[in-house]
Design a protein around this motif. Structure first.
Motif, PDB file in Angstrom:
ATOM      1  N   TYR A   1      16.886  -6.252  14.299  1.00  0.00           N
ATOM      2  CA  TYR A   1      16.794  -5.543  12.626  1.00  0.00           C
ATOM      3  C   TYR A   1      15.487  -5.570  12.294  1.00  0.00           C
ATOM      4  N   LYS A   2      15.263  -4.590  11.323  1.00  0.00           N
ATOM      5  CA  LYS A   2      13.660  -4.119  10.903  1.00  0.00           C
ATOM      6  C   LYS A   2      14.100  -4.118   9.368  1.00  0.00           C
ATOM      7  N   TRP A   3      13.233  -4.859   8.731  1.00  0.00           N
ATOM      8  CA  TRP A   3      12.984  -4.981   7.165  1.00  0.00           C
ATOM      9  C   TRP A   3      11.942  -4.213   6.497  1.00  0.00           C
ATOM     10  N   PHE A   4      12.229  -3.500   5.455  1.00  0.00           N
ATOM     11  CA  PHE A   4      11.159  -2.870   4.611  1.00  0.00           C
ATOM     12  C   PHE A   4      10.492  -1.631   5.421  1.00  0.00           C
ATOM     13  N   VAL A   5      11.461  -0.926   6.036  1.00  0.00           N
ATOM     14  CA  VAL A   5      10.874  -0.048   7.291  1.00  0.00           C
ATOM     15  C   VAL A   5       9.907   1.290   6.643  1.00  0.00           C
ATOM     16  N   ASN A   6       9.024   1.238   7.593  1.00  0.00           N
ATOM     17  CA  ASN A   6       7.777   1.986   7.151  1.00  0.00           C
ATOM     18  C   ASN A   6       6.882   1.652   5.875  1.00  0.00           C
ATOM     19  N   GLY A   7       7.028   0.545   5.529  1.00  0.00           N
ATOM     20  CA  GLY A   7       6.444  -0.140   4.261  1.00  0.00           C
ATOM     21  C   GLY A   7       4.937  -0.561   4.843  1.00  0.00           C
ATOM     22  N   LYS A   8       3.933  -0.502   4.096  1.00  0.00           N
ATOM     23  CA  LYS A   8       2.898  -0.802   4.318  1.00  0.00           C
ATOM     24  C   LYS A   8       2.259  -1.896   3.414  1.00  0.00           C
TER      25      LYS A   8
ATOM     26  N   PHE B   1       0.757  -1.163   0.021  1.00  0.00           N
ATOM     27  CA  PHE B   1       0.147   0.066   0.028  1.00  0.00           C
ATOM     28  C   PHE B   1       0.990   1.307  -0.114  1.00  0.00           C
ATOM     29  N   LYS B   2       1.977   1.111   0.705  1.00  0.00           N
ATOM     30  CA  LYS B   2       2.953   2.134   0.763  1.00  0.00           C
ATOM     31  C   LYS B   2       4.483   1.675   0.583  1.00  0.00           C
ATOM     32  N   LYS B   3       5.185   2.113  -0.195  1.00  0.00           N
ATOM     33  CA  LYS B   3       6.598   1.591  -0.501  1.00  0.00           C
ATOM     34  C   LYS B   3       7.374   2.018   0.995  1.00  0.00           C
ATOM     35  N   TRP B   4       8.306   1.158   1.025  1.00  0.00           N
ATOM     36  CA  TRP B   4       9.396   1.299   2.261  1.00  0.00           C
ATOM     37  C   TRP B   4      10.214   2.521   2.125  1.00  0.00           C
ATOM     38  N   ASP B   5      10.738   3.022   3.211  1.00  0.00           N
ATOM     39  CA  ASP B   5      11.541   4.020   3.209  1.00  0.00           C
ATOM     40  C   ASP B   5      13.199   3.694   3.232  1.00  0.00           C
ATOM     41  N   LYS B   6      13.181   2.303   3.653  1.00  0.00           N
ATOM     42  CA  LYS B   6      14.450   1.746   3.639  1.00  0.00           C
ATOM     43  C   LYS B   6      14.452   0.310   3.708  1.00  0.00           C
ATOM     44  N   VAL B   7      15.489  -0.478   3.077  1.00  0.00           N
ATOM     45  CA  VAL B   7      15.203  -1.993   2.962  1.00  0.00           C
ATOM     46  C   VAL B   7      15.588  -2.373   4.223  1.00  0.00           C
ATOM     47  N   MET B   8      16.408  -2.233   5.030  1.00  0.00           N
ATOM     48  CA  MET B   8      16.956  -2.819   6.497  1.00  0.00           C
ATOM     49  C   MET B   8      17.684  -1.819   7.218  1.00  0.00           C
ATOM     50  N   ASP B   9      17.092  -1.879   8.486  1.00  0.00           N
ATOM     51  CA  ASP B   9      17.802  -1.179   9.314  1.00  0.00           C
ATOM     52  C   ASP B   9      18.328  -1.728  10.464  1.00  0.00           C
TER      53      ASP B   9
ATOM     54  N   GLU C   1      -6.877  -4.512   7.162  1.00  0.00           N
ATOM     55  CA  GLU C   1      -5.804  -3.544   7.904  1.00  0.00           C
ATOM     56  C   GLU C   1      -4.659  -3.410   7.070  1.00  0.00           C
ATOM     57  N   GLU C   2      -4.088  -2.372   6.847  1.00  0.00           N
ATOM     58  CA  GLU C   2      -2.958  -1.930   6.457  1.00  0.00           C
ATOM     59  C   GLU C   2      -2.053  -1.976   7.229  1.00  0.00           C
ATOM     60  N   MET C   3      -1.212  -3.165   7.228  1.00  0.00           N
ATOM     61  CA  MET C   3      -0.081  -3.349   8.327  1.00  0.00           C
ATOM     62  C   MET C   3       1.361  -2.761   7.984  1.00  0.00           C
ATOM     63  N   ASP C   4       1.995  -2.322   8.971  1.00  0.00           N
ATOM     64  CA  ASP C   4       3.372  -1.924   8.926  1.00  0.00           C
ATOM     65  C   ASP C   4       4.247  -3.272   8.674  1.00  0.00           C
ATOM     66  N   ALA C   5       5.253  -3.263   7.809  1.00  0.00           N
ATOM     67  CA  ALA C   5       5.955  -4.109   7.632  1.00  0.00           C
ATOM     68  C   ALA C   5       6.465  -5.029   8.924  1.00  0.00           C
ATOM     69  N   GLU C   6       6.800  -3.984   9.938  1.00  0.00           N
ATOM     70  CA  GLU C   6       7.177  -4.768  11.145  1.00  0.00           C
ATOM     71  C   GLU C   6       5.940  -5.144  12.059  1.00  0.00           C
ATOM     72  N   ASP C   7       4.900  -5.029  11.736  1.00  0.00           N
ATOM     73  CA  ASP C   7       3.649  -5.480  12.547  1.00  0.00           C
ATOM     74  C   ASP C   7       3.779  -7.008  12.861  1.00  0.00           C
ATOM     75  N   PRO C   8       3.363  -7.371  14.050  1.00  0.00           N
ATOM     76  CA  PRO C   8       3.616  -8.913  14.212  1.00  0.00           C
ATOM     77  C   PRO C   8       2.344  -9.574  13.017  1.00  0.00           C
ATOM     78  N   LEU C   9       2.725 -10.504  12.710  1.00  0.00           N
ATOM     79  CA  LEU C   9       1.961 -11.574  11.922  1.00  0.00           C
ATOM     80  C   LEU C   9       1.338 -12.738  12.790  1.00  0.00           C
ATOM     81  N   PHE C  10       2.613 -13.317  13.348  1.00  0.00           N
ATOM     82  CA  PHE C  10       2.106 -14.460  14.292  1.00  0.00           C
ATOM     83  C   PHE C  10       3.110 -14.791  15.204  1.00  0.00           C
TER      84      PHE C  10
END
Length: 630
Positions: free
Chosen positions: A66-73, A51-59, A250-259
């Motif tokens: 570690y975080k991946w696809f930061v701020n991506g939705k 829904f929204k592209k990431w600002d950074k691939v990996m932080d 729900e538009e989920m943040d890339a880092e929102d928990p899935l399971f």
């Protein structure tokens, strides 16, 4: 692949396999992924919907968090279903299902999406919202997939508990996750009997107080207790006229928990491994697409259980992300006869079979005739998961099931990694018993106690040196345990807990868990090596080896063996097996004792629980054995 001659026993891919494969040159891909690591994963992510592209691939600023696809939705359920429904795949079969009792069902991408939306709306009506935990406790039926996708769609975190778990284990997981809703089947069919899932759930719920609603899926139809005000029939609710087949997501943040998914572990309380929407989605999608070379017309069967990580990643999410047609079977491999699997492969024209060495060895016991009575010519790829596959089982699988034309994708990975980490692709030369090399771009190493790389063919600890998209984010509610268990021994490197050696060709050979290594008279011996030697004997179907305390040697090897059908136990055979191991591995590996048994304590994911054997031999309490298949 390069033309370099490889050492040892090598199986090279056929020209036909190479011509048909999506990835023809592994070395080229690996070099590209290694030189452009983040770009490689970014390009894979761009193949999916955001829904929204990431600002950074990996932080990596807060490593090891570690975080991946930061701020991506994004939303993984949208990518599994809605993305395909808007294309020519709308009416393509997403799932073919067969029950143990012969029931069957098929679902297109459109019908699976519609059922998922209805289920999502039912959950919403029960007050489930983004971030809430939902526990799922079912057998291998379509509704388990629908329930997981519905949770993901509305942003709830699912916690699937394998349908063979005990009352105590289910209660512990519900309590720890603080789930407000439990989704359970009335029962499940297993080897012709009914597993009373609802009855077990009722007992578990007496021990924990977090669950407000219980959704019951009708599978077996036997009488069950339904508690007024708490328990509701799923099948009735989703068919109410007010339950829409459209469900806003729900538009989920890339880092929102899935399971969260609990691993049994060898010691201590089960750990809840946390995975997220974005990175997990990209990692599982990419690995299945490349490793099993998913083609549009494929019918793919991962014969695991959705209650384990293999089922999460490679039954539920990755096949749907790639737009594949998946097959799922409810029951036991040899029920009612040892040809059940082979008859279904023939009946449905399945192209890919991905299963555990335990299942292969179990079916080996019944000989080749059960396999050979079926036309398995539709198969083009085989796979192995769950534990190291011994060369004898590998060769049988390749020769008898694959008719010497199906490459075997022997995959090493963990609940924590979320995706394949060491694996071939179809065009890679194979060595029986080796998972080959790390997935393109992923850097791994074999190190000694002090973290220094060991020489070729020396045993050491397997570590991962690069972060990867589907990696564990933390242990749920226990960040300290996450750091201690995985990152404290070798700072900057992820400790897998596995013992391994790497040969001169860069091929990795998993020896076993570090606690599955036996030290005899100062020599470290892998249980897998001893077990492979035993299984290479013509009378043996399956084996497990453990170390027991010994006055002189420190540890002595005790082996447990299941014989092939038609073979009988005798003192002569026991001695023959001891000498056989001595001959195959070396005198140091000769078992002190070999016991012939009818069954071994296997988990559903195919691992032998050696600590249970050890406790039994020592007369100790085996501890939590709820992960056992039987």
């Amino acid at each position: 692949m390069s033309n370099k001659k490889l050492s040892g026993e090598v199986y090279y891919p056929s020209q036909e396999t190479i011509d048909k494969a999506n990835i023809k040159d592994w070395d080229e891909l690996n070099k590209y992924a290694g030189d452009n690591y983040q770009k490689f994963w970014e390009e894979r992510a761009e193949e999916l919907h955001w829904f929204k592209k990431w600002d950074k691939v990996m932080d990596d600023s807060s490593k090891p968090f570690y975080k991946w696809f930061v701020n991506g939705k994004t939303n993984i359920s949208y990518n599994c279903l809605d993305r395909h429904v808007k294309t020519y795949r709308r009416n393509k079969l997403a799932l073919i299902w067969e029950g143990e009792n012969g029931d069957s069902k098929t679902m297109s991408y459109y019908s699976l999406q519609r059922e998922t939306c209805r289920f999502g709306n039912v959950l919403k009506s029960l007050g489930v919202k983004k971030g809430d935990r939902v526990t799922i406790y079912m057998g291998r039926i379509p509704e388990i997939i629908i329930a997981m996708l519905a949770c993901a769609r509305i942003g709830a975190i699912h916690s699937v508990v394998y349908g063979g778990f005990s009352v105590e284990s289910l209660a512990e997981r519900i309590e720890d996750s603080n789930s407000k809703v439990l989704i359970v089947a009335d029962g499940a069919y297993q080897r012709g009997k009914i597993v009373p899932l609802k009855q077990i759930a009722d007992e578990a719920l007496q021990r924990c107080g977090t669950v407000e609603h219980v959704l019951v899926v009708k599978r077996t139809g036997q009488p069950i207790n339904m508690e007024f005000g708490r328990d509701m029939w799923y099948n009735e609710l989703i068919n109410l006229p007010v339950v829409s087949k459209e469900c806003s997501l729900e538009e989920m943040d890339a880092e929102d928990p899935l399971f969260i998914l609990y691993t049994s572990g060898t010691t201590g309380k089960p750990k809840a491994i946390l995975h997220t929407h974005g990175g997990y989605m990209v990692g599982t999608y990419t690995t299945l697409k490349y490793v099993f070379d998913i083609q549009e017309e494929d019918r793919y069967w991962c014969a695991a259980d959705p209650g384990w990580i293999t089922g999460h990643s490679y039954i539920v999410y990755a096949p749907l992300l790639t737009g594949a047609t998946s097959f799922m079977y409810e029951g036991a491999p040899n029920f009612p006869y040892p040809n059940r699997w082979w008859s279904m492969i023939e009946k449905y024209g399945l192209n890919i079979l991905y299963t555990a060495p335990t299942a292969i060895r179990g079916l080996m016991r019944f000989g080749e005739s059960w396999v050979n009575r079926h036309d398995l010519s539709s198969l083009r790829l085989l796979g192995s998961v769950g534990e190291p596959i011994n060369p004898e089982a590998w060769k049988w699988y390749h020769r008898v099931v694959g008719k010497e034309k199906c490459p075997i994708m022997d995959t090493w990975w963990q609940t924590e990694t979320g995706m394949f980490m060491i694996t071939p692709t179809p065009t890679v030369p194979l060595k029986p018993g080796s998972g080959t090399r790390p997935f393109p771009g992923i850097k791994m190493d074999v190190v000694d106690e002090n973290g220094n790389p060991v020489k070729d063919n020396e045993e050491g600890f397997l570590v991962i040196k690069t972060p990867w998209p589907a990696m564990i984010r933390t242990v749920w509610k226990d960040e300290e345990r996450y750091i201690q268990q995985y990152w404290s021994k070798y700072p900057g490197m992820y400790l897998t807990g596995d013992s391994v050696r790497r040969d001169e060709d860069g091929y990795y050979w998993i020896i076993g868990r570090v606690d599955d290594v036996i030290k005899v008279s100062g020599y470290r011996l892998g249980t897998a090596e001893i077990e492979s030697a035993l299984v290479s004997h013509s009378a043996v179907a399956e084996a497990a080896a453990i170390g027991l305390p010994h006055e002189v040697k420190g540890n002595a090897i005790y082996a447990y063996v299941i014989l092939k059908a038609g073979k009988t136990s005798s003192p002569q055979l026991v001695e023959e097996l001891r000498q056989h191991v001595s001959h195959e591995v070396g005198p140091i590996a000769k078992p002190e004792h070999v016991e012939i048994v009818e069954s071994l304590p296997n988990t559903r994911s195919g691992k032998i629980m050696r600590r249970v054997l050890k406790a039994k031999a020592l007369g100790q309490d085996p501890g939590n054995i709820s992960t056992l298949e039987e």
